[in-house]
Motif scaffolding. Structure first.
Motif, PDB file in Angstrom:
ATOM      1  N   ALA A 163       0.844  -1.204   0.000  1.00 56.03           N
ATOM      2  CA  ALA A 163       0.000   0.000   0.000  1.00 56.03           C
ATOM      3  C   ALA A 163       0.877   1.250   0.000  1.00 56.03           C
ATOM      4  CB  ALA A 163      -0.938  -0.003   1.204  1.00 56.03           C
ATOM      5  N   GLN A 164       1.962   1.233   0.756  1.00 53.32           N
ATOM      6  CA  GLN A 164       2.872   2.382   0.771  1.00 53.32           C
ATOM      7  C   GLN A 164       3.471   2.606  -0.615  1.00 53.32           C
ATOM      8  OE1 GLN A 164       3.457   4.529   3.451  1.00 53.32           O
ATOM      9  NE2 GLN A 164       4.328   5.717   1.778  1.00 53.32           N
ATOM     10  N   ARG A 165       3.735   1.530  -1.308  1.00 54.75           N
ATOM     11  CA  ARG A 165       4.237   1.630  -2.682  1.00 54.75           C
ATOM     12  C   ARG A 165       3.236   2.385  -3.543  1.00 54.75           C
ATOM     13  NH1 ARG A 165       7.622  -1.941  -5.851  1.00 54.75           N
ATOM     14  NH2 ARG A 165       6.908  -2.015  -8.007  1.00 54.75           N
ATOM     15  N   ARG A 166       1.931   2.080  -3.377  1.00 59.56           N
ATOM     16  CA  ARG A 166       0.883   2.794  -4.119  1.00 59.56           C
ATOM     17  C   ARG A 166       0.845   4.254  -3.708  1.00 59.56           C
ATOM     18  NH1 ARG A 166      -4.778   1.673  -2.212  1.00 59.56           N
ATOM     19  NH2 ARG A 166      -5.021  -0.111  -3.561  1.00 59.56           N
ATOM     20  N   TYR A 167       0.891   4.510  -2.401  1.00 59.38           N
ATOM     21  CA  TYR A 167       0.821   5.888  -1.918  1.00 59.38           C
ATOM     22  C   TYR A 167       1.984   6.722  -2.462  1.00 59.38           C
ATOM     23  CZ  TYR A 167      -2.163   3.507   1.517  1.00 59.38           C
ATOM     24  OH  TYR A 167      -3.106   2.730   2.134  1.00 59.38           O
ATOM     25  N   ASP A 168       3.149   6.081  -2.632  1.00 58.40           N
ATOM     26  CA  ASP A 168       4.306   6.793  -3.163  1.00 58.40           C
ATOM     27  C   ASP A 168       4.170   7.083  -4.661  1.00 58.40           C
ATOM     28  OD1 ASP A 168       5.393   6.722  -0.633  1.00 58.40           O
ATOM     29  OD2 ASP A 168       6.771   5.066  -1.060  1.00 58.40           O
ATOM     30  N   LEU A 169       3.429   6.252  -5.373  1.00 60.54           N
ATOM     31  CA  LEU A 169       3.223   6.467  -6.811  1.00 60.54           C
ATOM     32  C   LEU A 169       2.233   7.595  -7.095  1.00 60.54           C
ATOM     33  CD1 LEU A 169       2.906   2.825  -8.176  1.00 60.54           C
ATOM     34  CD2 LEU A 169       4.624   4.505  -8.849  1.00 60.54           C
ATOM     35  N   VAL A 170       1.292   7.793  -6.187  1.00 61.12           N
ATOM     36  CA  VAL A 170       0.194   8.735  -6.433  1.00 61.12           C
ATOM     37  C   VAL A 170       0.686  10.151  -6.741  1.00 61.12           C
ATOM     38  CG1 VAL A 170      -1.796   9.861  -5.358  1.00 61.12           C
ATOM     39  CG2 VAL A 170      -1.560   7.383  -5.257  1.00 61.12           C
ATOM     40  N   PRO A 171       1.579  10.740  -5.954  1.00 62.94           N
ATOM     41  CA  PRO A 171       2.007  12.112  -6.284  1.00 62.94           C
ATOM     42  C   PRO A 171       2.631  12.225  -7.677  1.00 62.94           C
ATOM     43  CG  PRO A 171       2.694  11.539  -4.063  1.00 62.94           C
ATOM     44  CD  PRO A 171       2.169  10.283  -4.695  1.00 62.94           C
ATOM     45  N   ASN A 172       3.408  11.224  -8.072  1.00 59.59           N
ATOM     46  CA  ASN A 172       4.009  11.256  -9.404  1.00 59.59           C
ATOM     47  C   ASN A 172       2.945  11.184 -10.493  1.00 59.59           C
ATOM     48  OD1 ASN A 172       6.568  11.333  -8.277  1.00 59.59           O
ATOM     49  ND2 ASN A 172       6.789   9.125  -8.314  1.00 59.59           N
ATOM     50  N   LEU A 173       1.953  10.358 -10.278  1.00 56.60           N
ATOM     51  CA  LEU A 173       0.868  10.226 -11.247  1.00 56.60           C
ATOM     52  C   LEU A 173       0.078  11.529 -11.347  1.00 56.60           C
ATOM     53  CD1 LEU A 173      -0.396   8.123 -13.134  1.00 56.60           C
ATOM     54  CD2 LEU A 173      -1.896   7.458 -11.264  1.00 56.60           C
ATOM     55  N   VAL A 174      -0.237  12.116 -10.200  1.00 60.48           N
ATOM     56  CA  VAL A 174      -0.972  13.388 -10.182  1.00 60.48           C
ATOM     57  C   VAL A 174      -0.161  14.473 -10.870  1.00 60.48           C
ATOM     58  CG1 VAL A 174      -1.814  15.231  -8.666  1.00 60.48           C
ATOM     59  CG2 VAL A 174      -2.372  12.847  -8.155  1.00 60.48           C
ATOM     60  N   GLU A 175       1.126  14.524 -10.594  1.00 57.09           N
ATOM     61  CA  GLU A 175       1.984  15.547 -11.205  1.00 57.09           C
ATOM     62  C   GLU A 175       2.040  15.372 -12.725  1.00 57.09           C
ATOM     63  OE1 GLU A 175       6.681  16.686 -11.145  1.00 57.09           O
ATOM     64  OE2 GLU A 175       5.749  16.151  -9.237  1.00 57.09           O
ATOM     65  N   THR A 176       2.130  14.138 -13.176  1.00 56.06           N
ATOM     66  CA  THR A 176       2.184  13.881 -14.620  1.00 56.06           C
ATOM     67  C   THR A 176       0.888  14.292 -15.298  1.00 56.06           C
ATOM     68  OG1 THR A 176       3.718  12.058 -14.274  1.00 56.06           O
ATOM     69  CG2 THR A 176       2.539  12.098 -16.370  1.00 56.06           C
ATOM     70  N   VAL A 177      -0.244  13.893 -14.724  1.00 52.92           N
ATOM     71  CA  VAL A 177      -1.540  14.268 -15.297  1.00 52.92           C
ATOM     72  C   VAL A 177      -1.726  15.772 -15.189  1.00 52.92           C
ATOM     73  CG1 VAL A 177      -4.042  14.017 -15.099  1.00 52.92           C
ATOM     74  CG2 VAL A 177      -2.574  12.007 -14.871  1.00 52.92           C
ATOM     75  N   GLY A 178      -1.298  16.354 -14.088  1.00 49.73           N
ATOM     76  CA  GLY A 178      -1.444  17.788 -13.871  1.00 49.73           C
ATOM     77  C   GLY A 178      -0.716  18.623 -14.904  1.00 49.73           C
ATOM     78  N   GLY A 179       0.364  18.103 -15.442  1.00 54.45           N
ATOM     79  CA  GLY A 179       1.087  18.818 -16.480  1.00 54.45           C
ATOM     80  C   GLY A 179       0.271  18.976 -17.758  1.00 54.45           C
ATOM     81  N   TYR A 180      -0.670  18.082 -17.974  1.00 54.30           N
ATOM     82  CA  TYR A 180      -1.511  18.120 -19.174  1.00 54.30           C
ATOM     83  C   TYR A 180      -2.901  18.675 -18.888  1.00 54.30           C
ATOM     84  CZ  TYR A 180       1.935  15.188 -21.538  1.00 54.30           C
ATOM     85  OH  TYR A 180       3.083  14.708 -22.106  1.00 54.30           O
TER      86      TYR A 180
END
Length: 187
Positions: free
Chosen positions: A48-65
């Motif tokens: 679960a921590q692995r997922r929580y760590d991925l979330v900010p990167n995913l949000v940042e990537t989508v946020g760029g677009y």
């Protein structure tokens, strides 16, 4: 006449020693089962921590677009924070369900941006998230199996006698999200 009481005392002492030996054996098996369930829970937490760590990167990537999609980013952030704060299995189940729903919304937003979908960074993060979700599912399954074995030991005779004597408590299962229990509607 003195030999009979001595034999009775020895027989009683042997029976008492056998009971203590048996109770210690059951106690040790219960400790082992509980530790196995706790280890399985720790594996769920690691994944679960692995997922929580991925979330900010995913949000940042989508946020760029899709920077104008603030509401979905905030929902994901709130769900992630709630998941990080959860302490019990029930809380973690609920907060992980909310996070999964928020992430589905985020990925749905990404569908509207072909350049984002084609981005290798986004694809890599999406694949990593999917792999992590699978690891979480397997870890939860292993945890639930360990909990079932432990809880069963607490309920069967004669183990339940030792379990109640030493105040062993049943552990909570991870359960499916409420929406996962509903029938699938295909239109």
């Amino acid at each position: 006449m003195n030999a009979l009481p001595a034999v009775a005392i020895l027989a009683l002492a042997a029976a008492l020693a056998a009971c203590i030996y048996w109770a210690a054996g059951v106690y040790n098996v219960l400790i082992g089962a509980r530790n196995a369930a706790q280890e399985a829970r720790a594996l769920v937490d690691v994944q679960a921590q692995r997922r929580y760590d991925l979330v900010p990167n995913l949000v940042e990537t989508v946020g760029g677009y899709a920077s104008h999609e603030r509401a979905i980013f905030e929902r994901v952030a709130r769900a992630r924070e709630a998941a990080l704060r959860s302490t019990t299995v029930g809380e973690q189940s609920r907060s992980d369900g909310e996070l999964a729903t928020a992430l589905r919304g985020l990925l749905a937003v990404a569908e509207a941006y072909p350049a984002l979908k084609a981005s290798s960074n986004f694809q890599e993060l999406q694949n990593e998230l999917a792999a992590t979700e699978n690891r979480i599912a397997f870890a939860r399954q292993a945890y639930n199996e360990a909990v079932m074995a432990y809880n069963t030991r607490l309920q069967v005779i004669p183990d339940c006698l030792v379990a109640s004597l030493f105040a062993f408590r049943q552990l909570e299962f991870f359960e499916a999200e409420a929406h996962a229990r509903k029938p699938v509607h295909v239109s």
